[in-house]
Design a protein around this motif. Structure first.
Motif, mmCIF file in Angstrom:
data_model
loop_
_atom_site.group_PDB
_atom_site.id
_atom_site.type_symbol
_atom_site.label_atom_id
_atom_site.label_comp_id
_atom_site.label_asym_id
_atom_site.label_seq_id
_atom_site.Cartn_x
_atom_site.Cartn_y
_atom_site.Cartn_z
ATOM 1 N N UNK A 2 40.546 77.993 51.574
ATOM 2 C CA UNK A 2 41.149 77.802 52.891
ATOM 3 C C UNK A 2 42.546 78.420 52.953
ATOM 4 N N UNK A 3 43.300 78.281 51.885
ATOM 5 C CA UNK A 3 44.653 78.834 51.868
ATOM 6 C C UNK A 3 44.635 80.357 51.903
ATOM 7 N N UNK A 4 43.721 80.970 51.134
ATOM 8 C CA UNK A 4 43.615 82.433 51.129
ATOM 9 C C UNK A 4 43.210 82.934 52.512
ATOM 10 N N UNK A 5 42.281 82.227 53.156
ATOM 11 C CA UNK A 5 41.866 82.621 54.504
ATOM 12 C C UNK A 5 43.024 82.509 55.488
ATOM 13 N N UNK A 6 43.841 81.459 55.330
ATOM 14 C CA UNK A 6 45.011 81.300 56.207
ATOM 15 C C UNK A 6 46.048 82.383 55.949
ATOM 16 N N UNK A 7 46.263 82.715 54.674
ATOM 17 C CA UNK A 7 47.279 83.721 54.336
ATOM 18 C C UNK A 7 46.897 85.107 54.830
ATOM 19 N N UNK A 8 45.597 85.414 54.871
ATOM 20 C CA UNK A 8 45.184 86.717 55.390
ATOM 21 C C UNK A 8 45.583 86.879 56.852
ATOM 22 N N UNK A 9 45.313 85.842 57.641
ATOM 23 C CA UNK A 9 45.695 85.900 59.057
ATOM 24 C C UNK A 9 47.208 85.874 59.200
ATOM 25 N N UNK A 10 47.878 85.052 58.379
ATOM 26 C CA UNK A 10 49.335 84.961 58.456
ATOM 27 C C UNK A 10 49.993 86.285 58.087
ATOM 28 N N UNK A 11 49.409 86.997 57.128
ATOM 29 C CA UNK A 11 49.971 88.298 56.750
ATOM 30 C C UNK A 11 49.852 89.293 57.910
ATOM 31 N N UNK A 12 48.707 89.293 58.582
ATOM 32 C CA UNK A 12 48.560 90.169 59.742
ATOM 33 C C UNK A 12 49.573 89.811 60.828
ATOM 34 N N UNK A 13 49.781 88.507 61.040
ATOM 35 C CA UNK A 13 50.743 88.066 62.044
ATOM 36 C C UNK A 13 52.154 88.515 61.698
ATOM 37 N N UNK A 14 52.551 88.332 60.437
ATOM 38 C CA UNK A 14 53.906 88.710 60.033
ATOM 39 C C UNK A 14 54.100 90.221 60.051
ATOM 40 N N UNK A 15 53.076 90.971 59.662
ATOM 41 C CA UNK A 15 53.194 92.435 59.731
ATOM 42 C C UNK A 15 53.387 92.909 61.170
ATOM 43 N N UNK A 16 52.669 92.266 62.089
ATOM 44 C CA UNK A 16 52.855 92.613 63.497
ATOM 45 C C UNK A 16 54.258 92.303 63.979
ATOM 46 N N UNK A 17 54.786 91.136 63.561
ATOM 47 C CA UNK A 17 56.145 90.785 63.969
ATOM 48 C C UNK A 17 57.172 91.726 63.341
ATOM 49 N N UNK A 18 56.948 92.114 62.102
ATOM 50 C CA UNK A 18 57.887 93.043 61.456
ATOM 51 C C UNK A 18 57.953 94.349 62.237
ATOM 52 N N UNK A 19 56.805 94.861 62.635
ATOM 53 C CA UNK A 19 56.782 96.117 63.393
ATOM 54 C C UNK A 19 57.530 95.982 64.716
ATOM 55 N N UNK A 20 57.259 94.890 65.460
ATOM 56 C CA UNK A 20 57.900 94.733 66.767
ATOM 57 C C UNK A 20 59.392 94.464 66.642
ATOM 58 N N UNK A 21 59.792 93.644 65.656
ATOM 59 C CA UNK A 21 61.220 93.338 65.494
ATOM 60 C C UNK A 21 61.983 94.591 65.085
ATOM 61 N N UNK A 22 61.426 95.382 64.158
ATOM 62 C CA UNK A 22 62.089 96.633 63.754
ATOM 63 C C UNK A 22 62.223 97.566 64.955
ATOM 64 N N UNK A 23 61.161 97.653 65.764
ATOM 65 C CA UNK A 23 61.217 98.526 66.934
ATOM 66 C C UNK A 23 62.270 98.049 67.930
ATOM 67 N N UNK A 24 62.304 96.730 68.196
ATOM 68 C CA UNK A 24 63.269 96.218 69.165
ATOM 69 C C UNK A 24 64.698 96.292 68.633
ATOM 70 N N UNK A 25 64.872 96.118 67.325
ATOM 71 C CA UNK A 25 66.213 96.208 66.756
ATOM 72 C C UNK A 25 66.724 97.646 66.781
ATOM 73 N N UNK A 26 65.826 98.588 66.573
ATOM 74 C CA UNK A 26 66.242 99.993 66.566
ATOM 75 C C UNK A 26 66.401 100.574 67.960
#
Length: 467
Positions: free
Chosen positions: A338-362
Motif C-alpha cells: 500500500x505504501x509503495x502504491x501511494x508513493x508512486x502517485x505521490x511522486x507523480x504529484x510532486x514532480x508535477x508541482x516541481x515543474x509548475x513551481x519552477x515555471x512560475x518562479x522563473x
C-alpha cells in the motif's frame, strides 16, 4: 490642509471619549490567563514576545513536554465555545438529509468573521506597502539623473530651486519612504499572520467537532467508512481546508499586486510592458493543463492514503492475533504494498508541482528579459538608471506574486478535494437511534424502559406492539 488637521483632531477626540465612557467588561475566572490575553503592549504584539514563555517550556531537556506544561487555551478558542457558535451557523447542514451544498468554507468564514475580515485589510496593506519603496526609488533616481544632467542650470520657482521637477519636500519624503515602506510592510505581515492563526485555530476546533459528532452516529461495521479514513479526515483533510480558509486572501490579493505592478511598469517603461505580457499569456494554457492533472493526482493520493491507513488500523486492532499466529510478514507485505502504491502517485504529484513551481518562479525573470529586449531591441529606446532599476523592483514584486499564486493554487485544489470527501462523509447514513428515545416528549421508552407493572422495570412494548 488646516481643515483636514482639525477633522483628524476631532476624530481622535471622539475616539478617546468613546473609550472613556465605554465600560470595561470584567469576567471572573479561576483559570490562569493565556499569555496572549495579557499582552497589551504594541511591541510585544508585533514581535511576538508574549510567545517566549511558551517556548521556554521546552528548555528543560530532562523531561518530555506534556500538554499540562503548556498554557491553557483562551476561552474563545476552546472546542465548546467554537462548536456552540458553529452549530448556530450550520443550521440544518449537519443533518444527513440536508439537500444542496453545505458550503463549509463560507460558514467557517462567518464563524471567524471578527478575525477574517481584518486579516483581509492587513493582507492588502502588506502587499501594497512595498510599493512605497519602489516609488521612492524611482523619484530619487530620477532626481539624481535630472540634477546631474542640469548641473549648473538655474532652478525655477516650480522646481523648488533644485534644478529638477521634484520639490525638496518630495525628495525628503522619498528618502523617508525607503525606511517607512519596509517597516509598514513588516508590521502588516505580523498582524496578518496573527489574525490568520486565530482563524485557523477556531476553524480546526469547529471542524473536528463536526467530524467527531458524525463519526459516533454511523456504524463503521455496516458501511464503507473505516477508522483510518476518519483519522485522515481529521488530520490531513482538515489541514488542507484550514490553509484555504485562513490564507484565502493570498489568492486575490496577489492579483491586486499584479495589477499594481502592471500599471507601474506601463508608467515607467511604456509599451515595452506588452512584450512581457504576451510572454506571460502564452504560458497560461500550460498552467491550466498542469493544475487539472494535479487535481486528479491529489484525489488519487488521498484515496491511496486511506487504503494504507485502513491496513494499519487493522493491524493495530488485531495485533495480538497477528503475533500469536506469526502473521507479521504477511501484514508487513500488505503495508509495504500500500505504501509503495501511494508513493508512486505521490511522486507523480510532486514532480508535477516541481515543474509548475519552477515555471512560475522563473516567469518574472523571463518576463523581465522579454520586457527589456522589447524596449531596447524592438522599440529602440535607451534605458536610464531610474527606468532600469525601478523596472527591476517592480519585477521583484511581480515575482513575489507569481511565487505565492502556485502555493495558493495548490492549497485551494487540495482543499476542494478535502471538502468533497468531508461532504461525502457527512452524507453517509447514520444509525437509527429513535428506539432509544427514553422519556422523549414525556413518554416512556419504546422498549427496555423503566416501567411497567410489577415486573421490576423490565417491561415495555416493542415497536411492533408485542411484549
Amino acid at each position: 490642509m488646516r481643515s483636514g488637521a482639525w477633522a483628524y483632531a476631532w476624530v481622535c477626540v471622539l475616539v478617546a471619549a468613546y473609550a472613556v465612557v465605554t465600560p470595561v467588561r470584567v469576567e471572573e475566572t479561576t483559570i490562569e490567563p493565556n499569555p496572549e490575553q495579557i499582552c497589551y503592549n504594541l511591541p510585544d504584539i508585533l514581535l511576538f514576545t508574549w510567545f517566549t514563555p511558551i517556548l521556554n517550556v521546552a528548555d528543560d531537556k530532562s523531561k518530555q513536554v506534556e500538554a499540562s506544561d503548556l498554557p491553557t487555551l483562551m476561552k474563545a478558542d476552546t472546542a465548546f465555545e467554537n462548536w456552540s457558535q458553529f452549530k448556530a451557523v450550520l443550521g440544518d447542514c449537519e443533518s444527513v438529509d440536508f439537500e444542496g451544498p453545505r458550503r463549509l468554507w463560507f460558514k467557517l468564514w462567518i464563524l471567524t468573521a471578527p478575525w477574517f475580515v481584518p486579516s483581509a485589510f492587513f493582507t492588502v496593506l502588506a502587499f501594497l506597502t512595498p510599493y512605497i519603496t519602489v516609488v521612492s526609488m524611482y523619484v530619487l533616481l530620477d532626481y539624481i539623473s535630472s540634477t546631474s544632467a542640469d548641473d549648473g542650470a538655474d532652478g525655477g520657482a516650480d522646481d523648488g530651486g533644485n534644478g529638477s521637477q521634484y520639490s525638496d519636500a518630495m525628495v525628503k519624503a522619498s528618502v523617508a519612504g525607503f525606511f517607512v515602506g519596509p517597516l509598514l510592510s513588516a508590521v502588516c505581515n505580523v498582524v496578518t499572520n496573527h489574525l490568520q492563526r486565530r482563524v485557523a485555530i477556531k476553524s480546526r476546533a469547529a471542524l473536528v467537532q463536526l467530524l467527531y459528532r458524525k463519526a459516533v452516529r454511523i456504524d463503521l461495521t455496516a458501511q464503507e467508512s473505516k477508522v483510518g479514513e476518519i483519522v485522515n479526515l481529521m488530520s490531513s483533510d482538515i489541514d488542507n481546508i484550514l490553509n484555504a480558509v485562513a490564507y484565502v486572501h493570498y489568492v486575490w490579493v496577489p492579483l491586486l499586486q499584479l495589477v499594481a505592478a502592471a500599471v507601474g511598469l506601463n508608467y515607467v517603461i511604456g509599451t515595452a510592458t506588452w512584450g512581457g505580457v504576451v510572454f506571460m499569456v502564452a504560458v497560461v494554457p500550460v498552467y491550466i493543463v498542469g493544475f487539472g492533472m494535479l487535481q486528479k493526482l491529489q484525489k488519487l493520493t488521498l484515496k491511496k492514503r486511506d487504503e494504507r491507513l485502513d491496513v494499519i488500523q487493522e493491524v493495530l486492532q488485531g495485533v495480538r492475533i497477528i503475533k500469536s499466529c506469526a502473521l507479521e510478514r504477511g501484514f508487513l507485505e500488505r503495508v509495504h504494498e500500500k505504501r509503495v502504491s501511494e508513493l508512486k502517485v505521490l511522486r507523480q504529484l510532486q514532480n508535477g508541482w516541481i515543474f509548475l513551481v519552477v515555471l512560475m518562479t522563473a516567469m518574472p525573470s523571463l518576463t523581465q528579459t522579454a520586457t527589456f529586449i522589447t524596449d531596447t531591441v524592438i522599440i529602440g529606446n535607451s534605458l536610464d538608471a531610474a527606468t532600469a532599476f525601478t523596472t527591476m523592483a517592480l519585477m521583484d514584486q511581480l515575482r513575489a506574486s507569481m511565487t505565492i499564486i502556485p502555493w495558493c493554487s495548490q492549497q485551494l485544489m487540495m482543499a476542494a478535494v478535502s471538502l468533497g470527501r468531508i461532504n461525502n462523509f457527512l452524507a453517509r447514513p447514520e444509525v437509527d437511534l429513535t428506539h432509544r428515545g427514553a422519556q422523549a416528549n414525556g413518554k416512556d421508552a419504546t422498549y427496555g424502559g423503566g416501567g411497567g407493572g410489577g415486573g421490576g422495570g423490565a417491561g415495555g412494548d416493542w415497536p411492533d406492539g408485542s411484549t
